[in-house]
Design a protein around this motif. Structure first.
Motif, PDB file in Angstrom:
ATOM      1  N   ASN A 282       9.650  13.274  -1.710  1.00 58.54           N
ATOM      2  CA  ASN A 282       9.324  13.519  -3.119  1.00 58.54           C
ATOM      3  C   ASN A 282       8.809  14.933  -3.334  1.00 58.54           C
ATOM      4  O   ASN A 282       8.085  15.481  -2.495  1.00 58.54           O
ATOM      5  CB  ASN A 282       8.220  12.565  -3.602  1.00 58.54           C
ATOM      6  N   HIS A 283       9.173  15.516  -4.467  1.00 62.25           N
ATOM      7  CA  HIS A 283       8.468  16.682  -4.984  1.00 62.25           C
ATOM      8  C   HIS A 283       7.225  16.141  -5.677  1.00 62.25           C
ATOM      9  O   HIS A 283       7.217  15.022  -6.204  1.00 62.25           O
ATOM     10  CB  HIS A 283       9.340  17.429  -5.990  1.00 62.25           C
TER      11      HIS A 283
ATOM     12  N   ASN B  18      -1.031  30.254   0.801  1.00 60.45           N
ATOM     13  CA  ASN B  18      -1.192  30.153  -0.646  1.00 60.45           C
ATOM     14  C   ASN B  18      -0.467  28.893  -1.123  1.00 60.45           C
ATOM     15  O   ASN B  18       0.580  28.528  -0.586  1.00 60.45           O
ATOM     16  CB  ASN B  18      -0.612  31.384  -1.343  1.00 60.45           C
ATOM     17  N   PHE B  19      -1.016  28.262  -2.141  1.00 56.52           N
ATOM     18  CA  PHE B  19      -0.475  26.989  -2.590  1.00 56.52           C
ATOM     19  C   PHE B  19       0.006  27.074  -4.034  1.00 56.52           C
ATOM     20  O   PHE B  19      -0.603  27.740  -4.866  1.00 56.52           O
ATOM     21  CB  PHE B  19      -1.536  25.893  -2.464  1.00 56.52           C
ATOM     22  N   ASP B  20       1.097  26.392  -4.301  1.00 56.13           N
ATOM     23  CA  ASP B  20       1.658  26.284  -5.635  1.00 56.13           C
ATOM     24  C   ASP B  20       0.586  25.717  -6.577  1.00 56.13           C
ATOM     25  O   ASP B  20      -0.048  24.703  -6.291  1.00 56.13           O
ATOM     26  CB  ASP B  20       2.869  25.353  -5.563  1.00 56.13           C
ATOM     27  N   LYS B  21       0.385  26.377  -7.716  1.00 59.09           N
ATOM     28  CA  LYS B  21      -0.654  25.941  -8.657  1.00 59.09           C
ATOM     29  C   LYS B  21      -0.422  24.518  -9.149  1.00 59.09           C
ATOM     30  O   LYS B  21      -1.368  23.734  -9.315  1.00 59.09           O
ATOM     31  CB  LYS B  21      -0.727  26.907  -9.846  1.00 59.09           C
ATOM     32  N   GLY B  22       0.830  24.187  -9.361  1.00 63.83           N
ATOM     33  CA  GLY B  22       1.134  22.831  -9.816  1.00 63.83           C
ATOM     34  C   GLY B  22       0.796  21.794  -8.753  1.00 63.83           C
ATOM     35  O   GLY B  22       0.329  20.692  -9.066  1.00 63.83           O
ATOM     36  N   ALA B  23       1.027  22.151  -7.486  1.00 66.27           N
ATOM     37  CA  ALA B  23       0.713  21.239  -6.393  1.00 66.27           C
ATOM     38  C   ALA B  23      -0.789  21.003  -6.298  1.00 66.27           C
ATOM     39  O   ALA B  23      -1.246  19.866  -6.090  1.00 66.27           O
ATOM     40  CB  ALA B  23       1.239  21.812  -5.077  1.00 66.27           C
ATOM     41  N   ILE B  24      -1.566  22.070  -6.454  1.00 62.39           N
ATOM     42  CA  ILE B  24      -3.022  21.941  -6.397  1.00 62.39           C
ATOM     43  C   ILE B  24      -3.542  21.105  -7.569  1.00 62.39           C
ATOM     44  O   ILE B  24      -4.448  20.274  -7.414  1.00 62.39           O
ATOM     45  CB  ILE B  24      -3.671  23.336  -6.382  1.00 62.39           C
ATOM     46  N   GLU B  25      -2.963  21.276  -8.737  1.00 64.59           N
ATOM     47  CA  GLU B  25      -3.362  20.474  -9.890  1.00 64.59           C
ATOM     48  C   GLU B  25      -3.013  19.007  -9.670  1.00 64.59           C
ATOM     49  O   GLU B  25      -3.778  18.109 -10.058  1.00 64.59           O
ATOM     50  CB  GLU B  25      -2.681  20.998 -11.157  1.00 64.59           C
TER      51      GLU B  25
ATOM     52  N   ILE C 165       5.380   4.946   2.844  1.00 66.58           N
ATOM     53  CA  ILE C 165       4.858   6.286   3.123  1.00 66.58           C
ATOM     54  C   ILE C 165       5.785   7.325   2.498  1.00 66.58           C
ATOM     55  O   ILE C 165       6.989   7.356   2.785  1.00 66.58           O
ATOM     56  CB  ILE C 165       4.712   6.532   4.631  1.00 66.58           C
ATOM     57  N   HIS C 166       5.203   8.168   1.643  1.00 69.53           N
ATOM     58  CA  HIS C 166       5.944   9.232   0.970  1.00 69.53           C
ATOM     59  C   HIS C 166       5.501  10.582   1.533  1.00 69.53           C
ATOM     60  O   HIS C 166       4.297  10.827   1.697  1.00 69.53           O
ATOM     61  CB  HIS C 166       5.664   9.207  -0.535  1.00 69.53           C
ATOM     62  N   TYR C 167       6.461  11.441   1.804  1.00 67.76           N
ATOM     63  CA  TYR C 167       6.164  12.805   2.244  1.00 67.76           C
ATOM     64  C   TYR C 167       6.407  13.733   1.055  1.00 67.76           C
ATOM     65  O   TYR C 167       7.539  13.889   0.596  1.00 67.76           O
ATOM     66  CB  TYR C 167       7.020  13.173   3.456  1.00 67.76           C
ATOM     67  N   ILE C 168       5.329  14.310   0.567  1.00 67.44           N
ATOM     68  CA  ILE C 168       5.323  14.980  -0.733  1.00 67.44           C
ATOM     69  C   ILE C 168       5.070  16.464  -0.537  1.00 67.44           C
ATOM     70  O   ILE C 168       4.113  16.863   0.135  1.00 67.44           O
ATOM     71  CB  ILE C 168       4.223  14.382  -1.629  1.00 67.44           C
ATOM     72  N   GLY C 169       5.917  17.297  -1.128  1.00 67.21           N
ATOM     73  CA  GLY C 169       5.756  18.739  -0.971  1.00 67.21           C
ATOM     74  C   GLY C 169       6.068  19.505  -2.236  1.00 67.21           C
ATOM     75  O   GLY C 169       6.248  18.934  -3.309  1.00 67.21           O
TER      76      GLY C 169
ATOM     77  N   ILE D  40       0.861  -1.176   0.000  1.00 68.24           N
ATOM     78  CA  ILE D  40       0.000   0.000   0.000  1.00 68.24           C
ATOM     79  C   ILE D  40       0.899   1.227   0.000  1.00 68.24           C
ATOM     80  O   ILE D  40       1.769   1.381   0.867  1.00 68.24           O
ATOM     81  CB  ILE D  40      -0.917   0.012   1.238  1.00 68.24           C
ATOM     82  N   ARG D  41       0.685   2.105  -0.970  1.00 66.40           N
ATOM     83  CA  ARG D  41       1.523   3.291  -1.103  1.00 66.40           C
ATOM     84  C   ARG D  41       0.721   4.522  -0.673  1.00 66.40           C
ATOM     85  O   ARG D  41      -0.321   4.827  -1.257  1.00 66.40           O
ATOM     86  CB  ARG D  41       2.031   3.417  -2.539  1.00 66.40           C
ATOM     87  N   ILE D  42       1.237   5.196   0.333  1.00 67.40           N
ATOM     88  CA  ILE D  42       0.542   6.333   0.947  1.00 67.40           C
ATOM     89  C   ILE D  42       1.377   7.595   0.752  1.00 67.40           C
ATOM     90  O   ILE D  42       2.586   7.596   1.024  1.00 67.40           O
ATOM     91  CB  ILE D  42       0.311   6.088   2.445  1.00 67.40           C
ATOM     92  N   GLY D  43       0.744   8.659   0.298  1.00 65.24           N
ATOM     93  CA  GLY D  43       1.400   9.950   0.178  1.00 65.24           C
ATOM     94  C   GLY D  43       0.847  10.905   1.216  1.00 65.24           C
ATOM     95  O   GLY D  43      -0.375  11.024   1.367  1.00 65.24           O
ATOM     96  N   VAL D  44       1.721  11.557   1.962  1.00 66.24           N
ATOM     97  CA  VAL D  44       1.323  12.629   2.880  1.00 66.24           C
ATOM     98  C   VAL D  44       1.665  13.929   2.165  1.00 66.24           C
ATOM     99  O   VAL D  44       2.845  14.260   1.987  1.00 66.24           O
ATOM    100  CB  VAL D  44       2.054  12.528   4.232  1.00 66.24           C
ATOM    101  N   PHE D  45       0.632  14.643   1.741  1.00 65.06           N
ATOM    102  CA  PHE D  45       0.822  15.796   0.864  1.00 65.06           C
ATOM    103  C   PHE D  45       0.818  17.077   1.681  1.00 65.06           C
ATOM    104  O   PHE D  45      -0.185  17.448   2.291  1.00 65.06           O
ATOM    105  CB  PHE D  45      -0.306  15.831  -0.168  1.00 65.06           C
TER     106      PHE D  45
END
Length: 240
Positions: free
Chosen positions: A93-94, A118-125, A69-73, A20-25
């Motif tokens: 990970n980016h 405010n959030f990076d547009k690419g991150a929100i997409e 578990i991946h920590y993604i930012g 199971i692959r989990i991303g914490v965004f």
């Protein structure tokens, strides 16, 4: 060296068991306690229970899923993502990394940032695409609802969010079908799960695991919840 070093960083399973692959965004920092809810998933994993073999029945170890578990930012892998209480987590990970592209993760946990961030547009997409990908479940904790709202994931859905932010969520124009945060600790609508404030994220993760036997066998869920002393509160807030 701690036995917990790099636990859940990569799958340690060698026997073909489910991974199971989990991303914490975390696109703009977050509340430490919000992100800590992911440790419940980690505590249900083969990687964790096999380390505690002297305390864990063999049948549980044999049936526990492997969990990554991946920590993604919005920062590059190896850079720090800030949290509250003078804490930080190192990004694995980016969000643009192929390893965490839509379809590569099973679960995305979104802990709460500063509600005014405010959030990076690419991150929100990236998050929008994750939510639109079949087989991906999104779990929003506390003010993570703001990130998910920016990604369009609230539209037409029943959602929670913190009790103190219900009016703010309305003002943001995220267009949820119904706000349940005044009455419920968590709610599910399709592949989108959302919790109330902070430690309600623990209740959310426990409820999700109980509802997901395809990932987490029920005996393993109950042993983990009992050991961690989570998941025993009613979904509805008590009146008093």
């Amino acid at each position: 060296m701690s036995i917990f070093k790099d636990v859940n960083k990569v799958s340690r399973a060698t026997d073909g068991r489910q991974v199971i692959r989990i991303g914490v965004f975390i696109p703009a920092g977050c509340q430490l306690l919000d992100a800590a809810a992911v440790d419940i998933f980690g505590s249900m994993s083969y990687e964790y229970v096999s380390l505690l073999g002297h305390l864990t029945p063999k049948v549980i170890i044999d049936n526990a899923p492997s969990v990554e578990i991946h920590y993604i930012g919005s920062v590059q892998a190896g850079e720090s993502i800030p949290m509250t209480s003078n804490q930080a987590v190192v990004a694995t990970n980016h969000y643009s990394d192929p390893e965490v592209a839509p379809g590569k993760l099973n679960i995305v946990v979104v802990p709460g940032p500063d509600p005014a961030a405010n959030f990076d547009k690419g991150a929100i997409e990236w998050l929008r695409q994750q939510g639109a990908t079949e087989g991906v479940d999104i779990l929003s904790v506390c003010s993570g609802i703001m990130v998910c709202g920016a990604a369009g994931l609230l539209k037409g859905r029943e959602v929670c969010g913190p009790r103190g932010m219900q009016e703010l969520i309305k003002q943001k124009g995220f267009e949820p079908k119904m706000l349940r945060g005044d009455e419920l600790r968590w709610v599910q609508d399709g592949n989108f799960w959302s919790s109330g404030g902070v430690t309600n994220g623990n209740d959310l993760v426990a409820a999700y695991a109980r509802a997901s036997p395809k990932y987490f066998p029920r005996p393993i869920v109950e042993i983990a919840c009992e050991g961690l002393e989570v998941g025993d509160r009613d979904q509805k807030y008590l009146k008093g």
